[in-house]
Design a protein around this motif. Structure first.
Motif, PDB file in Angstrom:
ATOM      1  N   ASN A 133       0.834  -1.207   0.000  1.00 28.33           N
ATOM      2  CA  ASN A 133       0.000   0.000   0.000  1.00 28.33           C
ATOM      3  C   ASN A 133       0.865   1.251   0.000  1.00 28.33           C
ATOM      4  N   TYR A 134       0.423   2.258  -0.735  1.00 26.85           N
ATOM      5  CA  TYR A 134       1.066   3.564  -0.655  1.00 26.85           C
ATOM      6  C   TYR A 134       0.799   4.169   0.722  1.00 26.85           C
ATOM      7  N   SER A 135       1.731   4.973   1.182  1.00 26.91           N
ATOM      8  CA  SER A 135       1.481   5.685   2.437  1.00 26.91           C
ATOM      9  C   SER A 135       0.442   6.762   2.199  1.00 26.91           C
ATOM     10  N   ILE A 136      -0.317   7.080   3.241  1.00 32.38           N
ATOM     11  CA  ILE A 136      -1.336   8.121   3.134  1.00 32.38           C
ATOM     12  C   ILE A 136      -0.684   9.477   2.869  1.00 32.38           C
ATOM     13  N   THR A 137       0.540   9.645   3.342  1.00 37.13           N
ATOM     14  CA  THR A 137       1.250  10.913   3.151  1.00 37.13           C
ATOM     15  C   THR A 137       1.451  11.232   1.680  1.00 37.13           C
ATOM     16  N   ASN A 138       1.727  10.209   0.869  1.00 35.45           N
ATOM     17  CA  ASN A 138       2.013  10.423  -0.542  1.00 35.45           C
ATOM     18  C   ASN A 138       0.837  10.052  -1.447  1.00 35.45           C
ATOM     19  N   ALA A 139      -0.329   9.792  -0.858  1.00 39.62           N
ATOM     20  CA  ALA A 139      -1.471   9.349  -1.660  1.00 39.62           C
ATOM     21  C   ALA A 139      -1.904  10.398  -2.675  1.00 39.62           C
ATOM     22  N   MET A 140      -1.665  11.676  -2.388  1.00 36.20           N
ATOM     23  CA  MET A 140      -2.146  12.743  -3.253  1.00 36.20           C
ATOM     24  C   MET A 140      -1.250  12.963  -4.464  1.00 36.20           C
ATOM     25  N   ASP A 141      -0.040  12.420  -4.449  1.00 31.87           N
ATOM     26  CA  ASP A 141       0.878  12.631  -5.568  1.00 31.87           C
ATOM     27  C   ASP A 141       1.769  11.401  -5.683  1.00 31.87           C
ATOM     28  N   LYS A 191      25.422  27.967   1.903  1.00 36.77           N
ATOM     29  CA  LYS A 191      25.774  26.938   0.914  1.00 36.77           C
ATOM     30  C   LYS A 191      24.532  26.144   0.540  1.00 36.77           C
ATOM     31  N   TYR A 192      23.649  26.841  -0.185  1.00 38.15           N
ATOM     32  CA  TYR A 192      22.318  26.311  -0.465  1.00 38.15           C
ATOM     33  C   TYR A 192      22.153  26.046  -1.952  1.00 38.15           C
ATOM     34  N   SER A 193      21.463  24.947  -2.250  1.00 44.49           N
ATOM     35  CA  SER A 193      21.165  24.583  -3.631  1.00 44.49           C
ATOM     36  C   SER A 193      19.701  24.166  -3.715  1.00 44.49           C
ATOM     37  N   VAL A 194      18.934  24.787  -4.611  1.00 46.94           N
ATOM     38  CA  VAL A 194      17.522  24.444  -4.762  1.00 46.94           C
ATOM     39  C   VAL A 194      17.366  23.026  -5.302  1.00 46.94           C
ATOM     40  N   SER A 195      18.193  22.658  -6.285  1.00 45.61           N
ATOM     41  CA  SER A 195      18.083  21.311  -6.855  1.00 45.61           C
ATOM     42  C   SER A 195      18.390  20.245  -5.813  1.00 45.61           C
ATOM     43  N   LEU A 196      19.393  20.491  -4.954  1.00 48.73           N
ATOM     44  CA  LEU A 196      19.697  19.554  -3.877  1.00 48.73           C
ATOM     45  C   LEU A 196      18.560  19.529  -2.858  1.00 48.73           C
ATOM     46  N   ALA A 197      18.014  20.705  -2.534  1.00 44.88           N
ATOM     47  CA  ALA A 197      16.899  20.766  -1.590  1.00 44.88           C
ATOM     48  C   ALA A 197      15.701  19.990  -2.123  1.00 44.88           C
ATOM     49  N   TYR A 198      15.458  20.068  -3.424  1.00 43.47           N
ATOM     50  CA  TYR A 198      14.350  19.316  -4.020  1.00 43.47           C
ATOM     51  C   TYR A 198      14.589  17.813  -3.893  1.00 43.47           C
ATOM     52  N   THR A 199      15.788  17.353  -4.241  1.00 46.42           N
ATOM     53  CA  THR A 199      16.099  15.924  -4.163  1.00 46.42           C
ATOM     54  C   THR A 199      15.939  15.398  -2.741  1.00 46.42           C
ATOM     55  N   LEU A 200      16.421  16.154  -1.770  1.00 52.19           N
ATOM     56  CA  LEU A 200      16.319  15.713  -0.376  1.00 52.19           C
ATOM     57  C   LEU A 200      14.872  15.762   0.112  1.00 52.19           C
ATOM     58  N   SER A 201      14.070  16.684  -0.406  1.00 53.47           N
ATOM     59  CA  SER A 201      12.654  16.723  -0.021  1.00 53.47           C
ATOM     60  C   SER A 201      11.918  15.496  -0.549  1.00 53.47           C
ATOM     61  N   VAL A 202      12.271  15.057  -1.755  1.00 49.04           N
ATOM     62  CA  VAL A 202      11.657  13.843  -2.303  1.00 49.04           C
ATOM     63  C   VAL A 202      12.106  12.613  -1.516  1.00 49.04           C
ATOM     64  N   ALA A 203      13.369  12.592  -1.114  1.00 52.68           N
ATOM     65  CA  ALA A 203      13.847  11.497  -0.263  1.00 52.68           C
ATOM     66  C   ALA A 203      13.092  11.473   1.057  1.00 52.68           C
ATOM     67  N   SER A 204      12.754  12.651   1.576  1.00 53.32           N
ATOM     68  CA  SER A 204      11.987  12.734   2.819  1.00 53.32           C
ATOM     69  C   SER A 204      10.558  12.236   2.631  1.00 53.32           C
ATOM     70  N   ARG A 205      10.064  12.253   1.397  1.00 57.21           N
ATOM     71  CA  ARG A 205       8.752  11.668   1.104  1.00 57.21           C
ATOM     72  C   ARG A 205       8.848  10.155   0.969  1.00 57.21           C
ATOM     73  N   LEU A 206       9.905   9.690   0.323  1.00 56.88           N
ATOM     74  CA  LEU A 206      10.050   8.254   0.088  1.00 56.88           C
ATOM     75  C   LEU A 206      10.119   7.457   1.382  1.00 56.88           C
ATOM     76  N   TYR A 208       8.432   7.664   3.914  1.00 57.29           N
ATOM     77  CA  TYR A 208       7.099   7.366   4.450  1.00 57.29           C
ATOM     78  C   TYR A 208       6.520   6.067   3.869  1.00 57.29           C
ATOM     79  N   GLU A 209       7.075   5.611   2.739  1.00 54.00           N
ATOM     80  CA  GLU A 209       6.480   4.472   2.060  1.00 54.00           C
ATOM     81  C   GLU A 209       6.698   3.173   2.823  1.00 54.00           C
ATOM     82  N   ASP A 210       5.749   2.254   2.655  1.00 56.29           N
ATOM     83  CA  ASP A 210       5.811   0.957   3.327  1.00 56.29           C
ATOM     84  C   ASP A 210       6.584  -0.062   2.502  1.00 56.29           C
TER      85      ASP A 210
END
Length: 607
Positions: A133-141, A191-206, A208-210
Motif C-alpha cells: 500500500n502507498y502511504s497516506i502521506t504520498n497518496a495525493m501525488d 551553501k544552499y542549492s535548490v536542486s539539492l533541496a528538491y532531491t532531499l525533499s523527495v527522499a523525505s517523502r520516500l 514514508y512508504e511501506d
C-alpha cells in the motif's frame, strides 16, 4: 460512447435498486405492510442516491473551470475585508482562537477514525508496484521523481566568487546605511542549492512508504541510509499522519538539559532526544582507555550488554549459605532492574536479535556505525586503487577520490530527528563531523531552547537549512515560550513559490523565527496561487484541501517538493534583531525604505 456508459450505469443502478422492491412485493403478499414499506423506501433511496452521484460526478467533471473561476472571484472580493479584520484588536484574535479549537477538536475525531480513513484512501489510491500500500502521506501525488535537471542552478549561492560580487554591489550601494553595509560584510554565503533541496525533499517523502528500504530503526522512529557517488544521505521519517500513538509520543514536550565535554548545549525536547539514543563511549587514543569509568566502558562497548558475575564459595556451610544468598540477591536485582527497563521503554528487538543489547544499538549508534562503514569501505577501495595504479604504472601515487559528503534530511518529525542527530554528532565529537555537508529539513517543529539554537557554530549554520512553506503550522509548534526556532538558516517559501533565505543574526548567531499564522489570511482554496494550481492536482489532493484546514495542507511533504521544483530564490535577508521570516509587509517596507531601515541587509541573488 459516453451515452453508452451512462445507459450501462443506470441499468446497473436500476437492477440493484429493484432488488429491495421485489422483496417488498413478496412481503405485501404475506400482509407484511411495515416491512414492505421499508423495502420500497430503500429501493427509492438507492435509485435517488445513484442519480445524485451521477449528477455530482457530471457537475464536477464539466463545471470544474467554472468552480475555479468562482473561487478566484471570491478570493479577490474577500482579500481587503480579510486584511481589515486581521488587523483588528478583538475580532482577529477571537477568530484565531475559535479556528484553533475547532481544528484540534476535529483532528482528535479524525485520529479516532484512523483505520477507516486508511482503508478508504488505500481503496482509492491503489497499491505500489511492489504490491504494498502507498502511504497516506504520498497518496495525493504518486509521481515521485528524485531528480529534476530542469531546476535552475542557484549559481550565486553555489559559487563563492559570484556571491562576493553580489555582496560588493550591496556594500557600494549609496542608498544603504552604514549598519546595513556592516551586516552585508558579515554575511557568510549560505551553501544552499535548490536542486539539492528538491532531491532531499523527495527522499523525505520516500521514507514514508511501506517498502523494505528501511535499514535503521529505533523506538518510534526509523530512517534509511543511501549512497550515491560521493554523497551519503541519512533520511529520517516523519510522523505517520493518522497514527495517534505517534502523536502521543510527540506531545511529551518536557525539556532535558544537554551537556557535553566542552560545555552545556541548552535544553531540548525530552522525547525526541531520548528516542535518538546515546552514542557509544569513545576511547581516548592518546591514553589507550575510555574517558569514562572502566565499568561503564565494559558495558557500553559490549554489544551483549551488562554481564552479571556471581561467585559461589562452598568451603563451609556458612560460606555456602552466605554466597548463595548474595548470588540470589544479585540475580533478583538484575532481573527486576532490566525487566523494568524493557517494560518501561518497550522496544521491539526482533529486528536486531535476542542476544544483542538494544541500549548499545540505539538509533544514533546504528546510523553512525553504518555511515562510518561506508566511508571506511570507500577509503579502503581508494587505497587498493592506488596500489594497483602504482604497480601498473610504476608510480605510488594516484588521483585521490573526493571525500565523502554526508547530507541529513527529514520532514516534520524526521526533520527534528535530523537536527538532533547532528546535535549528538556535535556533543560526542563524532568523526562524521569531518564529512558533514548539509542538514535540510522540511516543516520541522521546534525542538530546543534559545541556547540550543545558538550552540551550532556559524561554520555549521551556513549548511543547516530548515524550510517552512507558507502557513505550515508544525514549524510554529510547540507554542511554549521555552521552545525557540530551530538552529541554522530559515528558508521560507510563500504560496507563490518565492524562496527567501534568512541566515542567523551575525552578532548573536540566533536563528530568524518564522512569522505567526494569520487565520484570517486568504489561504488554501481562497488563495489565488493555490486556485491556479488546482487544475494540475489530482482528486485526492483536492479532496484533502477541502477536508483539512489550510495550515495542515501546507504541511504535506508534497507541497515542499512541488514548491522547490517550481520555486526561485530571490533574496538573502540578514537582520540584527526583530526580523520575522515570511512577513510580506515587513519585506516590502524594507525594500522601499532602504537605508532608513538600518537593521536589515538584503542581497539580491535572483539569477
Amino acid at each position: 460512447m459516453a451515452q453508452g456508459r451512462n445507459r450501462i450505469y443506470f441499468a446497473i443502478a436500476f437492477v440493484i435498486s429493484s432488488i429491495p422492491a421485489l422483496f417488498a412485493l413478496y412481503a405485501l403478499q404475506d400482509n407484511l405492510t411495515f416491512l414492505s414499506t421499508i423495502l420500497f423506501a430503500l429501493s427509492i433511496i438507492s435509485m435517488g442516491l445513484s442519480t445524485f452521484l451521477f449528477l455530482g460526478y457530471k457537475t464536477v467533471k464539466h463545471g470544474t473551470p467554472m468552480i475555479f473561476t468562482l473561487l478566484a472571484s471570491i478570493s479577490r472580493s474577500l482579500a481587503p475585508f480579510a486584511r481589515y479584520l486581521s488587523r483588528t484588536t478583538v475580532i482577529g484574535p477571537a477568530f484565531s482562537i475559535i479556528i484553533r479549537f475547532l481544528f484540534f477538536l476535529g483532528f482528535i475525531v479524525l485520529l479516532m477514525g484512523d483505520n477507516l480513513v486508511r482503508t478508504i484512501l488505500r481503496c482509492v489510491v491503489g497499491k505500489h508496484p511492489s504490491n504494498r500500500n502507498y502511504s497516506i502521506t504520498n497518496a495525493m501525488d504518486l509521481h515521485i521523481e528524485l531528480f529534476d535537471d530542469s531546476i535552475p542552478r542557484t549559481k550565486h549561492l553555489e559559487n563563492s566568487e559570484l556571491f562576493k560580487q553580489r555582496k560588493q554591489l550591496r556594500m557600494t550601494d549609496e542608498h544603504n546605511g552604514p549598519e546595513s553595509r556592516e551586516l552585508t560584510s558579515l554575511l557568510k554565503r549560505p551553501k544552499y542549492s535548490v536542486s539539492l533541496a528538491y532531491t532531499l525533499s523527495v527522499a523525505s517523502r520516500l521514507v514514508y512508504e511501506d517498502v523494505e528500504v528501511i535499514n535503521v530503526q529505533g523506538g518510534n522512529i526509523c530512517a534509511f541510509i543511501t549512497e550515491k557517488d560521493d554523497d551519503i544521505l541519512l533520511v529520517f521519517r516523519g510522523t505517520n499522519p493518522l497514527n495517534i500513538q505517534n502523536y502521543l509520543t510527540n506531545i511529551t514536550m518536557g525539556m532535558t538539559d544537554v551537556k557535553s565535554s566542552w560545555g552545556p548545549m541548552g535544553k531540548v525536547h525530552k522525547g525526541f532526544w531520548k528516542a535518538m539514543g546515546e552514542p557509544k563511549k569513545r576511547y581516548n587514543t592518546d591514553e589507550g582507555h575510555c574517558s569514562d569509568h572502566p565499568a561503564q566502558k565494559a558495558s557500553s562497548s559490549s554489544s551483549t550488554g551488562p554481564i552479571l558475575r556471581i561467585e559461589l564459595i562452598n568451603t563451609s556451610v556458612y560460606r555456602t549459605i552466605v554466597s548463595a544468598v548474595q548470588g540470589l540477591g544479585k540475580i533478583i536485582t538484575f532481573v527486576s532492574t532490566n525487566l523494568f527497563h524493557h517494560v518501561n521503554e518497550p522496544i521491539d528487538s526482533t529486528w536486531i536479535g535476542p542476544d544483542t543489547d538494544i541500549r548499545s544499538n540505539s538509533m544514533y549508534t546504528q546510523a553512525e556505525e553504518h555511515i562510518l562503514a561506508l566511508i571506511q569501505r570507500t577509503h579502503n577501495d581508494t587505497k587498493q586503487n592506488k596500489m594497483r595504479s602504482g604497480l601498473s604504472h610504476g608510480s605510488t601515487t594516484a588521483p585521490s577520490k573526493k571525500k565523502k559528503r554526508l547530507f541529513i534530511t527529514g520532514h516534520s518529525l524526521g526533520g527534528a530527528m535530523g537536527t538532533i542527530f547532528l546535535a549528538k554528532m556535535l556533543q560526542s565529537k563524532s568523526p562524521l563531523l569531518d564529512h558533514f555537508a548539509g542538514l535540510y529539513t522540511y516543516g520541522q517543529p521546534k525542538i530546543g531552547d534559545a541556547e540550543f539554537s545558538r550552540v551550532f557554530s556559524p561554520h555549521m549554520t551556513n549548511k543547516i537549512f530548515h524550510h517552512v512553506y507558507n502557513n505550515d503550522i508544525v514549524p510554529r509548534t510547540p507554542m511554549s515560550r521555552n521552545y525557540y526556532t530551530p538552529p541554522g538558516t530559515l528558508v521560507y517559501i510563500d504560496s507563490a513559490f518565492n524562496i527567501t533565505i534568512y541566515p542567523p543574526n551575525p552578532y548573536t548567531n540566533e536563528p530568524v523565527p518564522v512569522r505567526p499564522i494569520s487565520f484570517l489570511h486568504l489561504s488554501g482554496l481562497l488563495n489565488r496561487y493555490v486556485i491556479r494550481r488546482l487544475p494540475r492536482e489530482n482528486k485526492i489532493r483536492i479532496l484533502f484541501r477541502i477536508i483539512f484546514p489550510f495550515f495542515l495542507n501546507d504541511h504535506f511533504p508534497s507541497e515542499y517538493s512541488e514548491s522547490l521544483r517550481h520555486g526561485t530564490v530571490n533574496w538573502v535577508i540578514m537582520g540584527a534583531g526583530g526580523l520575522e521570516g515570511g512577513n510580506e509587509e515587513q519585506h516590502q517596507s524594507v525594500k522601499k525604505r532602504g537605508s532608513v531601515h538600518r537593521r536589515y541587509s538584503i542581497v539580491d541573488v535572483q539569477d
